[in-house]
Scaffold this motif. Structure first.
Motif, PDB file in Angstrom:
ATOM      1  N   MET A  93       0.842  -1.178   0.000  1.00  0.00           N
ATOM      2  CA  MET A  93       0.000   0.000   0.000  1.00  0.00           C
ATOM      3  C   MET A  93       0.884   1.236   0.000  1.00  0.00           C
ATOM      4  O   MET A  93       1.892   1.291   0.693  1.00  0.00           O
ATOM      5  N   ASP A  94       0.493   2.233  -0.761  1.00  0.00           N
ATOM      6  CA  ASP A  94       1.184   3.521  -0.781  1.00  0.00           C
ATOM      7  C   ASP A  94       0.446   4.494   0.115  1.00  0.00           C
ATOM      8  O   ASP A  94      -0.782   4.587   0.074  1.00  0.00           O
ATOM      9  N   ILE A  95       1.210   5.222   0.939  1.00  0.00           N
ATOM     10  CA  ILE A  95       0.654   6.220   1.850  1.00  0.00           C
ATOM     11  C   ILE A  95       1.329   7.551   1.534  1.00  0.00           C
ATOM     12  O   ILE A  95       2.541   7.680   1.642  1.00  0.00           O
ATOM     13  N   ASN A  96       0.531   8.529   1.119  1.00  0.00           N
ATOM     14  CA  ASN A  96       1.050   9.870   0.845  1.00  0.00           C
ATOM     15  C   ASN A  96       0.367  10.843   1.788  1.00  0.00           C
ATOM     16  O   ASN A  96      -0.868  10.903   1.834  1.00  0.00           O
TER      17      ASN A  96
ATOM     18  N   MET B  12      -4.352  17.489   7.808  1.00  0.00           N
ATOM     19  CA  MET B  12      -3.529  16.438   7.225  1.00  0.00           C
ATOM     20  C   MET B  12      -4.388  15.653   6.249  1.00  0.00           C
ATOM     21  O   MET B  12      -5.463  15.174   6.609  1.00  0.00           O
ATOM     22  N   ILE B  13      -3.912  15.530   5.017  1.00  0.00           N
ATOM     23  CA  ILE B  13      -4.584  14.716   4.016  1.00  0.00           C
ATOM     24  C   ILE B  13      -3.710  13.497   3.775  1.00  0.00           C
ATOM     25  O   ILE B  13      -2.516  13.617   3.482  1.00  0.00           O
ATOM     26  N   VAL B  14      -4.315  12.322   3.947  1.00  0.00           N
ATOM     27  CA  VAL B  14      -3.619  11.062   3.757  1.00  0.00           C
ATOM     28  C   VAL B  14      -4.281  10.342   2.587  1.00  0.00           C
ATOM     29  O   VAL B  14      -5.464  10.021   2.639  1.00  0.00           O
ATOM     30  N   VAL B  15      -3.526  10.136   1.522  1.00  0.00           N
ATOM     31  CA  VAL B  15      -4.026   9.443   0.342  1.00  0.00           C
ATOM     32  C   VAL B  15      -3.495   8.015   0.374  1.00  0.00           C
ATOM     33  O   VAL B  15      -2.276   7.810   0.435  1.00  0.00           O
ATOM     34  N   LEU B  16      -4.414   7.060   0.350  1.00  0.00           N
ATOM     35  CA  LEU B  16      -4.041   5.649   0.394  1.00  0.00           C
ATOM     36  C   LEU B  16      -4.302   5.000  -0.955  1.00  0.00           C
ATOM     37  O   LEU B  16      -5.337   5.265  -1.583  1.00  0.00           O
ATOM     38  N   GLU B  17      -3.384   4.139  -1.361  1.00  0.00           N
ATOM     39  CA  GLU B  17      -3.550   3.402  -2.613  1.00  0.00           C
ATOM     40  C   GLU B  17      -3.174   1.948  -2.365  1.00  0.00           C
ATOM     41  O   GLU B  17      -2.100   1.655  -1.842  1.00  0.00           O
ATOM     42  N   GLY B  18      -4.088   1.049  -2.711  1.00  0.00           N
ATOM     43  CA  GLY B  18      -3.825  -0.376  -2.527  1.00  0.00           C
ATOM     44  C   GLY B  18      -4.780  -0.996  -1.535  1.00  0.00           C
ATOM     45  O   GLY B  18      -5.962  -0.674  -1.516  1.00  0.00           O
ATOM     46  N   ARG B  19      -4.245  -1.883  -0.682  1.00  0.00           N
ATOM     47  CA  ARG B  19      -5.052  -2.639   0.270  1.00  0.00           C
ATOM     48  C   ARG B  19      -4.680  -2.254   1.703  1.00  0.00           C
ATOM     49  O   ARG B  19      -3.509  -2.246   2.057  1.00  0.00           O
TER      50      ARG B  19
ATOM     51  N   ALA C  16      -1.951  -2.187   7.775  1.00  0.00           N
ATOM     52  CA  ALA C  16      -2.614  -1.354   8.787  1.00  0.00           C
ATOM     53  C   ALA C  16      -1.658  -0.820   9.851  1.00  0.00           C
ATOM     54  O   ALA C  16      -1.734   0.370  10.202  1.00  0.00           O
ATOM     55  N   PRO C  17      -0.746  -1.635  10.394  1.00  0.00           N
ATOM     56  CA  PRO C  17       0.169  -1.101  11.407  1.00  0.00           C
ATOM     57  C   PRO C  17       1.043   0.051  10.896  1.00  0.00           C
ATOM     58  O   PRO C  17       1.312   1.003  11.627  1.00  0.00           O
ATOM     59  N   ASP C  18       1.451  -0.024   9.648  1.00  0.00           N
ATOM     60  CA  ASP C  18       2.260   1.034   9.056  1.00  0.00           C
ATOM     61  C   ASP C  18       1.463   2.339   8.967  1.00  0.00           C
ATOM     62  O   ASP C  18       1.971   3.408   9.298  1.00  0.00           O
ATOM     63  N   LEU C  19       0.216   2.239   8.531  1.00  0.00           N
ATOM     64  CA  LEU C  19      -0.637   3.424   8.442  1.00  0.00           C
ATOM     65  C   LEU C  19      -0.825   4.040   9.824  1.00  0.00           C
ATOM     66  O   LEU C  19      -0.662   5.254   9.996  1.00  0.00           O
ATOM     67  N   GLU C  20      -1.150   3.210  10.808  1.00  0.00           N
ATOM     68  CA  GLU C  20      -1.402   3.729  12.149  1.00  0.00           C
ATOM     69  C   GLU C  20      -0.166   4.433  12.705  1.00  0.00           C
ATOM     70  O   GLU C  20      -0.260   5.521  13.265  1.00  0.00           O
TER      71      GLU C  20
END
Length: 103
Positions: A1-4, A12-19, A25-29
């Motif tokens: 997953m890409d997190i921008n 804060m705007i977080v754009v997620l791409e993928g699953r 999930a732990p990386d995003l958190e």
């Protein structure tokens, strides 16, 4: 997953791409939670998110609680039909503020 992530003027705007699943999930958190200090509005853009699991839902709930505790807002923007169906089945559509594209 890409997190921008982009933060400007307290938003804060977080754009997620993928699953968003058990693996990602732990990386995003970690990335988002550590960057929330000066944020009063969190926008999660799900336009390119293809899937969300229960682990992803747990992260959303955690982030929502953090934003509520600091009297901020969290918005989930542009979920596709697959992700929206998960929100509907789990009751998350009643918990989250969701902005969908106008058709």
């Amino acid at each position: 997953m890409d997190i921008n992530m982009v933060t400007e003027n307290g938003e804060m705007i977080v754009v997620l791409e993928g699953r968003l699943d058990t693996t990602t999930a732990p990386d995003l958190e970690k990335k988002v939670a550590t960057a929330l200090d000066c944020v009063s509005r969190l926008v999660l853009d799900f336009e390119k998110l293809s899937y969300i699991s229960s682990a992803g839902l747990r992260v959303l709930l955690s982030l929502q609680k953090k934003m509520t505790a600091r009297k901020g807002t969290m918005i989930v923007r542009n979920p596709n039909e697959v992700v929206m169906e998960v929100f509907e089945v789990t009751g998350f559509e009643d918990i989250l503020t969701i902005e969908r594209k106008k058709l």
